[in-house]
Design a protein around this motif. Structure first.
Motif, short mmCIF file in Angstrom:
data_model
loop_
_atom_site.label_atom_id
_atom_site.label_comp_id
_atom_site.label_asym_id
_atom_site.label_seq_id
_atom_site.Cartn_x
_atom_site.Cartn_y
_atom_site.Cartn_z
N ILE A 87 0.83 -1.32 0.03
CA ILE A 87 0.03 -0.10 0.01
C ILE A 87 0.82 1.01 0.05
CG2 ILE A 87 -1.94 1.32 1.27
CD1 ILE A 87 -2.29 -1.84 0.13
N ASP A 88 0.83 2.00 -1.09
CA ASP A 88 1.59 3.29 -1.03
C ASP A 88 1.24 4.42 -0.05
OD1 ASP A 88 3.65 2.81 -3.35
OD2 ASP A 88 1.93 2.04 -4.45
N ARG A 89 -0.04 4.59 -0.37
CA ARG A 89 -0.65 5.74 0.47
C ARG A 89 -2.04 5.09 0.90
NH1 ARG A 89 3.55 9.37 1.20
NH2 ARG A 89 4.84 9.51 -0.81
N TYR A 90 -2.08 5.47 2.46
CA TYR A 90 -3.39 5.13 3.09
C TYR A 90 -3.83 6.31 3.81
CZ TYR A 90 -7.09 3.87 6.15
OH TYR A 90 -8.23 3.85 7.03
N ILE A 91 -4.97 6.97 3.43
CA ILE A 91 -5.39 8.26 4.75
C ILE A 91 -6.82 7.92 4.84
CG2 ILE A 91 -3.65 10.03 4.05
CD1 ILE A 91 -5.55 11.33 2.13
N LYS A 92 -6.93 8.64 6.13
CA LYS A 92 -8.46 8.48 6.64
C LYS A 92 -8.82 9.92 6.55
CE LYS A 92 -11.08 5.99 9.82
NZ LYS A 92 -10.97 4.93 10.87
N LEU A 93 -9.79 10.64 6.12
CA LEU A 93 -10.23 11.86 6.25
C LEU A 93 -11.42 12.07 6.70
CD1 LEU A 93 -9.39 13.24 2.50
CD2 LEU A 93 -8.12 13.69 4.54
N ASP A 94 -11.49 12.93 7.88
CA ASP A 94 -12.68 12.90 8.53
C ASP A 94 -13.15 14.61 8.28
OD1 ASP A 94 -14.93 12.81 10.32
OD2 ASP A 94 -13.64 11.75 11.81
N ILE A 95 -14.34 14.68 8.52
CA ILE A 95 -14.84 15.85 7.82
C ILE A 95 -14.44 17.21 8.31
CG2 ILE A 95 -16.84 16.62 9.21
CD1 ILE A 95 -18.67 16.25 6.84
N GLU A 96 -13.66 17.19 9.57
CA GLU A 96 -13.12 18.45 9.92
C GLU A 96 -11.91 18.52 9.56
OE1 GLU A 96 -14.22 16.13 12.61
OE2 GLU A 96 -16.34 16.61 12.62
N SER A 97 -11.31 17.35 8.87
CA SER A 97 -9.78 17.60 8.74
C SER A 97 -9.47 18.65 7.68
CB SER A 97 -9.45 16.38 8.06
OG SER A 97 -9.53 16.18 6.55
N PRO A 98 -8.45 19.58 8.00
CA PRO A 98 -7.98 20.62 7.13
C PRO A 98 -8.11 20.21 5.63
CG PRO A 98 -6.63 20.50 9.02
CD PRO A 98 -7.35 19.15 9.02
N PHE A 99 -7.26 19.19 5.13
CA PHE A 99 -7.15 18.64 4.02
C PHE A 99 -8.68 18.30 3.12
CE2 PHE A 99 -6.51 15.78 0.30
CZ PHE A 99 -5.73 16.55 -0.32
N TYR A 100 -9.44 17.56 4.04
CA TYR A 100 -10.95 17.37 3.26
C TYR A 100 -11.61 18.76 3.17
CZ TYR A 100 -15.73 15.66 2.65
OH TYR A 100 -16.88 15.41 2.41
N GLN A 101 -11.37 19.52 4.16
CA GLN A 101 -12.14 20.87 4.12
C GLN A 101 -11.53 21.68 2.97
OE1 GLN A 101 -14.68 22.54 5.87
NE2 GLN A 101 -15.08 20.53 6.58
N SER A 102 -10.28 21.68 2.76
CA SER A 102 -9.82 22.64 1.63
C SER A 102 -10.42 21.94 0.39
CB SER A 102 -8.29 22.78 1.89
OG SER A 102 -7.55 21.35 1.65
#
Lengths: 244, 244
Positions: B206-221
């Motif tokens: 697995i090269d990249r795995y991320i979990k994005l919650d709705i408040e995470s800055p990346f998801y928001q941006s």
């Protein structure tokens, strides 16, 4: 299938519909699903149809009959409120479906039809109603001021992102074209031409009506422009932290 | 409901899934629907799940059991082709559904489950398969190189507009976020956090795995950036002739 959308704005109403009708894959045809009845100085009506074509045509025929008969209490000339018209169309739809039920095909043929009624009577605000196959109906939500019938999902996200009560009629019409275009890309049973109708508040007449075939220069410029603009919008999204 | 998408690109595979699980409106919970099994030097597997939670958990449990038992012919270590794995999961899914059928609730409970399997074995190309509740499965179309399960319609138009075989893993991942975001806006039964997994061809990890919650800055941006970029893209659409 079908896809129709009606949008209620501060400045009036916008209606859009596709034209594809199919009974199976090898019986594909093109029928208008938009009916405008501008029947007097103080009233205007637009009706969008989805569902069984025999049912919707039956309903339209009954409406036209009543329209031309001024003594008919169901002539659109005689209704006091737009929701009276919605109620009348709901009853008509049930009665047409009921007439055709109970035949030998009753288990396999779906006679359901849905309608969007929009328009204005007198001093009332312009309004839109979604009339279900059961004959009952709802008005639009102020927060999401649009109603859809048919294959509604593909074209919904763009409406949610763009449409506000103070959107102009023209911007809402462009948004409706994009919404229909996205749906036609994703579902073969929704197809051109697109019909588009703009009604300005208190005008009591159809302000603009256009029919856009897929080859029309305007439709082409909207769909190609949208594709390009969307890709540009996409390239401007933020990078992942490992991309820097 | 659920929404999961897997994308096959020249440079590898991208997977994305939401996390909302619900049984009725008052039993809403959050479960991961993404399972990564990177079980050897020459193989990697990702499984996305949709449908009855007891069925999907039953299938995952059986897979894990077989994984740790090297003598088991169904250990992922022993499969020669990715479609063998798809076939095994299809059979497992049918067997778990079959075990649970015939109880007193059989008429009211839907035990169906769908899966997307993606990965690579040895010299084979990376591939993705959609496994139906019936246990049969399909690979992806080269023209539209993505597969979806669950609430698939709202998020499809953006995939159709952006994804090409030569799209980069990161661009495809951004597109998957937008596709999930549009779906979450339109359907309450699809919800955060979003899981995202990138697999580079021939990497066997697995090269990249991320979990994005709705408040995470990346998801928001991403979601706010997309909303703004889309509105900008929209204002650049051509005018109607009467607007000049």
């Amino acid at each position: 299938m079908t896809y129709c959308v009606a949008i209620k704005l501060n400045s009036g109403l916008v209606f859009a519909s596709d034209s594809r009708t199919n009974a199976g894959m090898d019986q594909v045809s093109s029928y208008s699903k938009m009916n405008a009845f501008a029947s007097g100085e103080d009233r205007a009506f637009v009706l969008l149809c989805s569902g069984n074509l025999a049912t919707t045509q039956g309903v339209i025929n009954h409406i036209r009959l009543a329209l031309y008969d001024e003594d008919d209490k169901n002539s659109f000339k005689n209704f006091k409120h737009l929701f009276d018209v919605a109620e009348y169309i709901g009853l008509l739809s049930r009665s047409v479906q009921g007439r055709d039920r109970g035949g030998p095909q009753q288990e396999t043929v779906n006679l359901d039809a849905s309608f969007i009624l929009g328009g204005q009577i007198g001093n009332e605000e312009p309004e839109i109603y979604l009339i279900y196959p059961e004959g009952n109906y709802i008005s639009v939500s102020p927060n999401k001021p649009y109603l859809q019938i048919g294959e509604i999902k593909y074209g919904k996200p763009i409406l949610d992102r763009i449409i506000e009560p103070d959107t102009s009629l023209e911007d809402a019409a462009r948004c409706a074209i994009v919404s229909l275009d996205s749906t036609m890309h994703s579902n073969l049973s929704v197809g051109p031409p697109i019909e588009l109708l703009l009604y300005g508040k208190d005008h009591f007449k159809i302000d603009r009506y256009i029919k856009l075939d897929i080859e029309s220069p305007f439709y082409q410029s909207v769909t190609q422009g949208w594709g390009k603009n969307l890709q540009k919008a996409f390239t401007r999204l933020p990078r992942f932290d490992w991309e820097y």
